[in-house]
Design a protein around this motif. Sequence first.
Motif, PDB file in Angstrom:
ATOM      1  N   PHE A  35      36.506  47.157  -3.774  1.00 19.12           N
ATOM      2  CA  PHE A  35      35.464  48.422  -4.424  1.00 19.12           C
ATOM      3  C   PHE A  35      36.529  49.502  -3.846  1.00 19.12           C
ATOM      4  CE2 PHE A  35      33.068  44.844  -3.528  1.00 19.12           C
ATOM      5  CZ  PHE A  35      32.204  44.760  -5.001  1.00 19.12           C
ATOM      6  N   ASP A  36      36.454  50.590  -4.545  1.00 19.35           N
ATOM      7  CA  ASP A  36      37.094  51.973  -4.371  1.00 19.35           C
ATOM      8  C   ASP A  36      36.248  53.039  -3.616  1.00 19.35           C
ATOM      9  OD1 ASP A  36      39.367  51.045  -5.683  1.00 19.35           O
ATOM     10  OD2 ASP A  36      38.707  51.796  -7.516  1.00 19.35           O
ATOM     11  N   THR A  37      34.862  52.513  -3.122  1.00 19.56           N
ATOM     12  CA  THR A  37      33.936  53.254  -2.683  1.00 19.56           C
ATOM     13  C   THR A  37      34.134  53.429  -1.174  1.00 19.56           C
ATOM     14  OG1 THR A  37      32.403  53.039  -4.560  1.00 19.56           O
ATOM     15  CG2 THR A  37      31.413  53.973  -2.623  1.00 19.56           C
ATOM     16  N   ALA A  38      34.110  54.734  -0.792  1.00 13.70           N
ATOM     17  CA  ALA A  38      34.281  54.869   0.744  1.00 13.70           C
ATOM     18  C   ALA A  38      33.075  54.504   1.260  1.00 13.70           C
ATOM     19  CB  ALA A  38      34.353  56.243   1.110  1.00 13.70           C
ATOM     20  N   THR A  39      33.115  53.845   2.474  1.00  9.17           N
ATOM     21  CA  THR A  39      31.809  53.701   3.231  1.00  9.17           C
ATOM     22  C   THR A  39      32.076  53.555   4.839  1.00  9.17           C
ATOM     23  OG1 THR A  39      30.041  51.835   3.450  1.00  9.17           O
ATOM     24  CG2 THR A  39      32.338  50.998   3.297  1.00  9.17           C
ATOM     25  N   THR A  40      31.068  53.182   5.659  1.00  4.90           N
ATOM     26  CA  THR A  40      31.140  53.340   7.110  1.00  4.90           C
ATOM     27  C   THR A  40      30.991  51.911   7.550  1.00  4.90           C
ATOM     28  OG1 THR A  40      28.932  53.588   7.384  1.00  4.90           O
ATOM     29  CG2 THR A  40      29.907  55.506   6.935  1.00  4.90           C
ATOM     30  N   THR A  41      31.394  51.787   8.882  1.00  9.11           N
ATOM     31  CA  THR A  41      31.283  50.571   9.492  1.00  9.11           C
ATOM     32  C   THR A  41      29.574  50.106   9.677  1.00  9.11           C
ATOM     33  OG1 THR A  41      33.007  50.699  10.746  1.00  9.11           O
ATOM     34  CG2 THR A  41      31.842  49.215  11.721  1.00  9.11           C
ATOM     35  N   ASP A  42      28.778  51.107   9.854  1.00  9.92           N
ATOM     36  CA  ASP A  42      27.349  50.994  10.024  1.00  9.92           C
ATOM     37  C   ASP A  42      26.962  50.460   8.672  1.00  9.92           C
ATOM     38  OD1 ASP A  42      27.310  52.007  12.667  1.00  9.92           O
ATOM     39  OD2 ASP A  42      26.636  53.762  12.216  1.00  9.92           O
ATOM     40  N   GLN A  43      27.386  51.098   7.372  1.00  9.84           N
ATOM     41  CA  GLN A  43      26.810  50.278   6.165  1.00  9.84           C
ATOM     42  C   GLN A  43      27.057  48.966   6.055  1.00  9.84           C
ATOM     43  OE1 GLN A  43      28.399  53.734   3.942  1.00  9.84           O
ATOM     44  NE2 GLN A  43      26.551  53.662   2.886  1.00  9.84           N
ATOM     45  N   MET A  44      28.569  48.626   6.219  1.00  8.70           N
ATOM     46  CA  MET A  44      28.779  47.201   6.286  1.00  8.70           C
ATOM     47  C   MET A  44      28.246  46.290   7.116  1.00  8.70           C
ATOM     48  SD  MET A  44      31.217  47.275   4.122  1.00  8.70           S
ATOM     49  CE  MET A  44      30.065  48.512   3.230  1.00  8.70           C
ATOM     50  N   ASN A  45      27.825  46.555   8.310  1.00  7.48           N
ATOM     51  CA  ASN A  45      27.011  45.975   9.317  1.00  7.48           C
ATOM     52  C   ASN A  45      25.470  45.652   8.700  1.00  7.48           C
ATOM     53  OD1 ASN A  45      29.174  45.766  11.070  1.00  7.48           O
ATOM     54  ND2 ASN A  45      28.426  47.180  12.629  1.00  7.48           N
ATOM     55  N   GLN A  46      24.916  46.678   8.283  1.00  8.18           N
ATOM     56  CA  GLN A  46      23.562  46.776   7.509  1.00  8.18           C
ATOM     57  C   GLN A  46      23.597  45.415   6.544  1.00  8.18           C
ATOM     58  OE1 GLN A  46      20.945  47.949   8.530  1.00  8.18           O
ATOM     59  NE2 GLN A  46      19.813  47.067   6.978  1.00  8.18           N
ATOM     60  N   PHE A  47      24.567  45.894   5.412  1.00  3.03           N
ATOM     61  CA  PHE A  47      24.662  44.677   4.411  1.00  3.03           C
ATOM     62  C   PHE A  47      25.167  43.325   4.878  1.00  3.03           C
ATOM     63  CE2 PHE A  47      26.773  42.605   0.859  1.00  3.03           C
ATOM     64  CZ  PHE A  47      25.665  42.905  -0.253  1.00  3.03           C
ATOM     65  N   THR A 100      24.399  53.911  -3.629  1.00  4.79           N
ATOM     66  CA  THR A 100      22.864  54.340  -3.204  1.00  4.79           C
ATOM     67  C   THR A 100      22.606  54.408  -1.936  1.00  4.79           C
ATOM     68  OG1 THR A 100      21.515  52.046  -3.499  1.00  4.79           O
ATOM     69  CG2 THR A 100      21.939  53.552  -5.762  1.00  4.79           C
ATOM     70  N   GLY A 101      22.957  53.473  -1.196  1.00  2.00           N
ATOM     71  CA  GLY A 101      22.919  53.140   0.302  1.00  2.00           C
ATOM     72  C   GLY A 101      21.460  52.668   0.541  1.00  2.00           C
TER      73      GLY A 101
END
Length: 107
Positions: A35-47, A100-101
């Motif tokens: 995916f080309d969308t930027a994200t954070t480590t916190d978002q990855m951990n949550q998912f 959307t987060g």
Amino acid sequence: PAELPDCVIDRLKYLIEPTACDNSNCAGFQLTAEFDTATTTDQMNQFNMFRSFTKAYVDGSSTFLTRYEINDYGIPKGNVAADMTNFEAVAATFEDYLTTGKLDDSK
């Protein structure tokens, strides 16, 4: 991983990589979507806490979603189709989450 080849289904750029291979017999495969969308480590951990059968991570400027399939006794065609359908559904949920987060547990 290295840059993924241009395999696309419904906008999902993905790679199917055979794993645990002995000559031409493989006991598993890994599905990887980019995916080309930027994200954070916190978002990855949550998912990752939300979806236990996949793993999301960031590598450089790209975001990836993977799923490993164990197939010790072969890979029946119907199972591959079901695995791809499930992976595509989770990938769509992941893409929504990146946008959307928000995690929707109804999908």
